[in-house]
Design a protein around this motif. Structure first.
Motif, PDB file in Angstrom:
ATOM      1  N   TRP A 170     -12.117   8.023  -2.733  1.00 31.29           N
ATOM      2  CA  TRP A 170     -11.166   7.000  -2.319  1.00 31.29           C
ATOM      3  C   TRP A 170      -9.732   7.307  -2.796  1.00 31.29           C
ATOM      4  CZ3 TRP A 170      -9.664   3.925   1.126  1.00 31.29           C
ATOM      5  CH2 TRP A 170      -8.974   2.742   0.909  1.00 31.29           C
ATOM      6  N   PRO A 171      -9.508   7.574  -4.086  1.00 30.80           N
ATOM      7  CA  PRO A 171      -8.139   7.900  -4.502  1.00 30.80           C
ATOM      8  C   PRO A 171      -7.593   9.154  -3.818  1.00 30.80           C
ATOM      9  CG  PRO A 171      -9.507   7.459  -6.417  1.00 30.80           C
ATOM     10  CD  PRO A 171     -10.413   7.537  -5.238  1.00 30.80           C
ATOM     11  N   SER A 172      -8.465  10.137  -3.597  1.00 31.90           N
ATOM     12  CA  SER A 172      -8.030  11.383  -2.958  1.00 31.90           C
ATOM     13  C   SER A 172      -7.656  11.145  -1.500  1.00 31.90           C
ATOM     14  CB  SER A 172      -9.130  12.439  -3.050  1.00 31.90           C
ATOM     15  OG  SER A 172      -9.434  12.725  -4.405  1.00 31.90           O
ATOM     16  N   MET A 173      -8.455  10.339  -0.805  1.00 30.26           N
ATOM     17  CA  MET A 173      -8.134   9.977   0.583  1.00 30.26           C
ATOM     18  C   MET A 173      -6.791   9.275   0.663  1.00 30.26           C
ATOM     19  SD  MET A 173     -11.665   8.503   2.268  1.00 30.26           S
ATOM     20  CE  MET A 173     -10.716   7.351   3.249  1.00 30.26           C
ATOM     21  N   LEU A 174      -6.589   8.313  -0.226  1.00 26.72           N
ATOM     22  CA  LEU A 174      -5.343   7.554  -0.226  1.00 26.72           C
ATOM     23  C   LEU A 174      -4.149   8.458  -0.530  1.00 26.72           C
ATOM     24  CD1 LEU A 174      -6.557   4.374  -2.172  1.00 26.72           C
ATOM     25  CD2 LEU A 174      -5.880   4.456   0.236  1.00 26.72           C
ATOM     26  N   GLU A 175      -4.310   9.314  -1.524  1.00 24.46           N
ATOM     27  CA  GLU A 175      -3.234  10.237  -1.886  1.00 24.46           C
ATOM     28  C   GLU A 175      -2.906  11.167  -0.727  1.00 24.46           C
ATOM     29  OE1 GLU A 175      -0.449  12.490  -4.173  1.00 24.46           O
ATOM     30  OE2 GLU A 175      -1.266  10.459  -4.391  1.00 24.46           O
ATOM     31  N   GLY A 176      -3.940  11.716  -0.106  1.00 26.37           N
ATOM     32  CA  GLY A 176      -3.726  12.643   0.996  1.00 26.37           C
ATOM     33  C   GLY A 176      -3.103  11.995   2.214  1.00 26.37           C
ATOM     34  N   ALA A 177      -3.424  10.704   2.433  1.00 27.04           N
ATOM     35  CA  ALA A 177      -2.914  10.004   3.609  1.00 27.04           C
ATOM     36  C   ALA A 177      -1.567   9.340   3.367  1.00 27.04           C
ATOM     37  CB  ALA A 177      -3.927   8.954   4.064  1.00 27.04           C
ATOM     38  N   GLY A 178      -1.043   9.451   2.134  1.00 31.59           N
ATOM     39  CA  GLY A 178       0.272   8.895   1.838  1.00 31.59           C
ATOM     40  C   GLY A 178       0.268   7.450   1.397  1.00 31.59           C
TER      41      GLY A 178
ATOM     42  N   TRP B 288       0.812  -1.219   0.000  1.00 33.09           N
ATOM     43  CA  TRP B 288       0.000   0.000   0.000  1.00 33.09           C
ATOM     44  C   TRP B 288       0.846   1.271   0.000  1.00 33.09           C
ATOM     45  CZ3 TRP B 288      -5.146   0.132  -0.908  1.00 33.09           C
ATOM     46  CH2 TRP B 288      -5.808  -1.106  -0.865  1.00 33.09           C
ATOM     47  N   LYS B 289       2.160   1.111  -0.143  1.00 38.63           N
ATOM     48  CA  LYS B 289       3.027   2.282  -0.257  1.00 38.63           C
ATOM     49  C   LYS B 289       2.959   2.827  -1.680  1.00 38.63           C
ATOM     50  CE  LYS B 289       6.397   1.042   3.322  1.00 38.63           C
ATOM     51  NZ  LYS B 289       7.794   0.602   3.593  1.00 38.63           N
ATOM     52  N   LYS B 290       3.292   4.102  -1.825  1.00 39.10           N
ATOM     53  CA  LYS B 290       3.170   4.744  -3.136  1.00 39.10           C
ATOM     54  C   LYS B 290       4.076   4.122  -4.187  1.00 39.10           C
ATOM     55  CE  LYS B 290       1.265   9.240  -1.988  1.00 39.10           C
ATOM     56  NZ  LYS B 290       1.296  10.682  -2.267  1.00 39.10           N
TER      57      LYS B 290
ATOM     58  N   ARG C  42      -0.793   4.354  -1.590  1.00 42.41           N
ATOM     59  CA  ARG C  42      -0.877   4.192  -3.047  1.00 42.41           C
ATOM     60  C   ARG C  42      -2.342   4.247  -3.487  1.00 42.41           C
ATOM     61  NH1 ARG C  42      -0.538  -1.063  -4.977  1.00 42.41           N
ATOM     62  NH2 ARG C  42      -1.132  -0.115  -6.946  1.00 42.41           N
ATOM     63  N   THR C  43      -2.568   4.495  -4.773  1.00 46.41           N
ATOM     64  CA  THR C  43      -3.922   4.572  -5.314  1.00 46.41           C
ATOM     65  C   THR C  43      -4.186   3.368  -6.216  1.00 46.41           C
ATOM     66  OG1 THR C  43      -3.111   5.961  -7.125  1.00 46.41           O
ATOM     67  CG2 THR C  43      -4.005   7.083  -5.175  1.00 46.41           C
ATOM     68  N   PRO C  44      -5.446   3.120  -6.576  1.00 43.07           N
ATOM     69  CA  PRO C  44      -5.758   1.948  -7.411  1.00 43.07           C
ATOM     70  C   PRO C  44      -5.103   2.009  -8.787  1.00 43.07           C
ATOM     71  CG  PRO C  44      -7.744   2.839  -6.394  1.00 43.07           C
ATOM     72  CD  PRO C  44      -6.659   3.827  -6.139  1.00 43.07           C
ATOM     73  N   THR C  45      -4.718   0.836  -9.285  1.00 42.89           N
ATOM     74  CA  THR C  45      -4.245   0.734 -10.669  1.00 42.89           C
ATOM     75  C   THR C  45      -5.407   0.965 -11.618  1.00 42.89           C
ATOM     76  OG1 THR C  45      -2.625  -0.918  -9.939  1.00 42.89           O
ATOM     77  CG2 THR C  45      -3.055  -0.772 -12.318  1.00 42.89           C
ATOM     78  N   SER C  46      -6.533   0.328 -11.329  1.00 44.33           N
ATOM     79  CA  SER C  46      -7.751   0.511 -12.130  1.00 44.33           C
ATOM     80  C   SER C  46      -8.970   0.238 -11.270  1.00 44.33           C
ATOM     81  CB  SER C  46      -7.782  -0.425 -13.345  1.00 44.33           C
ATOM     82  OG  SER C  46      -6.769  -0.126 -14.268  1.00 44.33           O
ATOM     83  N   VAL C  47     -10.086   0.867 -11.660  1.00 42.00           N
ATOM     84  CA  VAL C  47     -11.380   0.606 -11.042  1.00 42.00           C
ATOM     85  C   VAL C  47     -12.295   0.103 -12.151  1.00 42.00           C
ATOM     86  CG1 VAL C  47     -13.351   1.578  -9.810  1.00 42.00           C
ATOM     87  CG2 VAL C  47     -11.031   2.402  -9.303  1.00 42.00           C
ATOM     88  N   PHE C  48     -12.801  -1.116 -12.015  1.00 40.36           N
ATOM     89  CA  PHE C  48     -13.645  -1.735 -13.034  1.00 40.36           C
ATOM     90  C   PHE C  48     -15.108  -1.690 -12.586  1.00 40.36           C
ATOM     91  CE2 PHE C  48      -9.725  -4.578 -13.653  1.00 40.36           C
ATOM     92  CZ  PHE C  48      -9.195  -3.742 -14.627  1.00 40.36           C
TER      93      PHE C  48
END
Length: 545
Positions: free
Chosen positions: A300-308, A276-278, A310-316
């Motif tokens: 969700w991606p914004s929360m993850l980015e703000g909290a340090g 879960w690291k960037k 990694r973000t999803p590769t893709s959302v299907f």
């Protein structure tokens, strides 16, 4: 070898799994099984979504504690998933110590970064129930298109999202009374601070075209701060440092993905955080319904980015399920629970049918029962399974269960094996329906070959024994390949075929290794045809559930 982490949306812990839910879990499971057949290190995690007002109210209605309710729901959900051959590497709950810790960690990281703000707001309050009303417990007229009987956060007709205080003529769903407006202090995540990040994060590989276009529309309209607070009474995690304030379920529910993975890693003494690291090399994929895309591609991606993180590769995203052309309805007998189906029909019928309809597009799919019966009975059983049945009979009876030493029709076998690459690509791209069409067409070719060779006539003349042996052995080998192509869809049938043929488990690396001069087991029926009466019984029971 790829390292892949996969999630499905978390089922809510106040109700049963139904066929509409299964579109997603079966789609994900098929994709994951394909990855594992490719020897990729693929981990499939999920959990029950166990917080929120609906849980609290349902427990109150049943006169049990919320903890008892979510425990009961999780047990039922796991049993249903297991019986549909949906194979999670870990299934957890959001009401867990891991999720509490991670939710607080992400919140504190966001708070330290200065993207949590506090402000007084006005919300609807139900005086009869003495509680602020969640958006879903308010109904009224959509402020955008004027459609009646819409929820307090979004309109099912026009797709608009809005504040509950914008709803026209609001009514409390709980008490059926008109709520009043009352002030309260809440915490907000400053989503607008991440507009630039989201614009850069948004690429064609992240989301499907339809979601890409919708997301650009959301961004062009401007993003509002996101309310992450709920007032008591509420079943959820208390916000650290706050009095009688709780995390909104949509904050801790997606964090449940990380929590379930941590729970799995802790059992195996693995560092969960490295995935879960960037800078993680692990691919992260979320399978979700189109109705919750807003949360998964914005918040969700914004929360993850703000909290340090990694973000999803893709959302299907996938569409909804209709049954016989209509929305799922209890009165029509089409709101069918997973367990109601399982009580009367083989789960692999539905796995096969959904695979025959699922594509990479965000399209609603229809479970038409006449088509369902035809595809299973005619295509799966009448074509694919029939190859094994008709050929094994000769191998068992006339050749002491032993396959021939060579092939009679190498060109047809080569034609079938040539499709392996396309089959793999279609699974990877989630175009399952293309594979079902290819496999059905190949099964036609094999059955035609057997029909043309007429082993049931040739076996009457001992001089034809060798060619009959080779033809039927060809049939068995091609049967093995076709069933192998279907292994992500039909894991149980494939396992039974592997036992019948005494072969090693089929994967993409050994599927083209033909078997000669090996003994097979006596053929036993692998799957029976659908009895139409079972469908009527299911519909009848669904009306009563």
């Amino acid at each position: 070898m790829r390292k892949i982490l996969v999630t499905s949306a978390l089922p809510y812990a106040n109700g049963s799994i139904h066929l509409g839910h299964l579109v997603e879990y079966l789609q994900t499971d098929i994709w994951v099984r394909h990855q594992k057949m490719s020897n990729n290190h693929c981990t499939y995690i999920c959990a029950d979504d166990a917080h929120g007002t609906p849980i609290m109210l349902k427990a109150r209605e049943l006169n049990i504690t919320p903890e008892k309710l979510i425990e009961k729901s999780k047990k039922e959900h796991v049993e249903d998933f297991t019986d549909f051959h949906i194979e999670f590497d870990n299934y957890h709950t959001t009401h867990s110590e891991e999720n509490k810790m991670l939710s607080e960690l992400i919140y504190n990281n966001l708070k330290d970064k200065g993207v949590i703000e506090r402000r007084e707001i006005e919300q609807y309050y139900d005086e009869n129930e003495e509680m602020f009303l969640p958006d879903r417990y308010i109904k009224g007229t959509c402020p955008k298109c004027g459609e009646n009987d819409q929820y307090g956060d979004s309109c099912e007709k026009c797709g608009a999202t809005y504040s509950s205080t914008e709803v026209i003529n609001p009514i409390s769903v709980i008490s059926n009374s008109k709520p009043i407006k009352k002030k309260t202090e809440h915490l907000f995540f400053k989503l607008s601070d991440y507009e630039k990040f989201l614009s850069e994060w948004l690429t064609d590989s992240r989301v499907q075209k339809e979601i890409h276009n919708k997301m650009k529309e959301w961004l062009s309209d401007g993003l509002s701060s996101w309310d992450i607070t709920r007032d008591k009474p509420y079943f959820g995690f208390s916000i650290p440092g706050e009095k009688e304030k709780f995390f909104y379920v949509w904050l801790d529910a997606p964090v449940g993905y990380i929590a379930s993975f941590k729970n799995l890693c802790d059992k195996n003494s693995i560092d969960y955080l490295s995935s879960w690291k960037k800078d993680s090399e692990v691919e992260l994929y979320h399978f979700i319904g189109k109705d919750i895309a807003y949360f998964h591609v914005l918040f969700w991606p914004s929360m993850l980015e703000g909290a340090g993180f990694r973000t999803p590769t893709s959302v299907f995203c996938h569409g909804f399920l209709t049954i016989d052309g209509e929305k799922m309805s209890k009165s029509r007998g089409t709101f069918i629970k997973a367990r109601t189906y399982l009580n009367h029909l083989n789960p692999e019928y539905l796995r096969y049918y959904f695979a025959s309809r699922l594509t990479s597009k965000i399209e609603d799919i229809d479970l038409n029962f006449n088509d369902f019966i035809a595809r299973v009975n005619s295509d799966l059983i009448g074509k694919v399974i029939n190859i094994g049945s008709r050929c094994a009979r000769f191998i068992n009876k006339d050749f002491d269960n032993k396959l021939a030493s060579k092939s009679n029709n190498q060109s047809l076998i080569a034609k079938i094996l040539e499709k392996k690459s396309a089959i793999q690509t279609n699974y990877e791209n989630r175009d399952f329906s293309k594979n079902i069409r290819i496999i059905s067409s190949l099964a036609d070719d094999v059955n035609k070959y057997i029909d043309d060779e007429k082993p049931w006539i040739k076996i009457k003349n001992k001089e034809n024994s060798e060619i009959v042996h080779e033809v039927c052995s060809d049939g068995i080998n091609m049967f093995r390949v076709l069933v192998g192509y279907l292994k992500p869809v039909l894991p149980n049938i494939t396992e039974n075929v592997e036992k019948l043929l005494r072969c090693t488990p089929i994967d993409w690396y050994n599927i083209d290794q033909l078997i000669f001069e090996e003994k097979i087991e006596t053929f036993k029926p692998i799957i029976t045809r659908i009895d139409e009466k079972s469908i009527e019984i299911i519909k009848s029971e669904a009306r009563e559930d």
